[in-house]
Design a protein around this motif. Structure first.
Motif: not given
Lengths: 118, 115
Positions: A37, A39, A42-45
């Motif tokens: 994954y 990240q 912006s922080g999303e996975l």
């Protein structure tokens, strides 16, 4: 118990360099899934790839490639000709493939911070 | 598809206050997961639901944490009372069994700071 180790805490490269992110896993189970994954800042996975333990074929997707070796319990990720937009934290993860309660129970590594400089 | 939607994106509260984090999974996804990310412990699974039923809550740290999924389109994670060590990013993720085993779609996360 499962364990995922990403020994590289931080990697810094210059744009267009190739970079390999290491992932070593531990499990006593014979069937499992491995994941990467991303990240971004912006922080999303963001899901990148899933590999079944039965399938040791390497995979290439554009500038990304993955090398799965059961003999060394490794699932390494290579970015060819890195770009600034590749800067992110990359996580390797493991999940059992035992059905039932194993679904979605991902064991994550600690992550590798990749910084690509222009 | 709007993806997994979490709210609030940022929450700052004082110790002892109740905190409620919300999640809307992707329509049609039958599994929902709550993960927590901290510097010390990394990403860890707290709880997950299948068809709105909690299946495994072994990762919930203590009784101060509770999670519910009253319907297929909504879940909450509540912390009462909150403590500074609860400061973390809380991710919600959902999954469709039809989409392939264990491929989770994560929300953008809720960053919680407890002062």
């Amino acid at each position: 118990a499962q364990k995922v180790t990403q020994a590289q805490t931080e990697i810094s490269v210059v744009e267009k360099e190739d970079v390999t992110l290491d992932c070593v896993y531990e499990t006593r189970d014979t069937t499992y899934y491995l994941f990467w994954y991303k990240q971004p800042p912006s922080g999303e996975l963001v899901f990148l790839i899933r590999r079944n333990s039965f399938d040791e074929q390497n995979e290439i997707s554009g500038r990304y490639s993955w090398n799965f070796q059961k003999s060394t319990s490794s699932f390494n990720f290579t970015i060819t000709a890195s770009q600034v937009v590749d800067s992110a934290v990359y996580f390797c993860a493991l999940s059992l493939n035992a059905g039932g309660t194993s679904y979605g129970k991902l064991t994550f590594g600690q992550g590798t911070i990749l910084t690509v400089h222009p | 598809d709007a993806g997994v939607i979490q709210s609030p994106r940022h929450e700052v509260t004082e110790m002892g206050q109740e905190v409620t984090l919300r999640c809307k999974p992707i329509s049609g996804h039958d599994y929902l997961f709550w993960y927590r990310q901290t510097m010390m412990r990394g990403l860890e699974l707290l709880i997950y639901f299948n068809n709105n039923v909690p299946i495994d809550d072994s990762g919930m740290p203590e009784d101060r944490f509770s999670a519910k999924m009253p319907n297929a389109s909504f879940s909450t994670l509540k912390i009462q009372p909150s403590e500074p060590r609860d400061s973390a990013v809380y991710f919600c993720a959902s999954r469709s069994r039809a989409a392939g085993a264990n491929v989770l779609t994560f929300g953008a996360g809720s960053r919680l700071t407890v002062l």
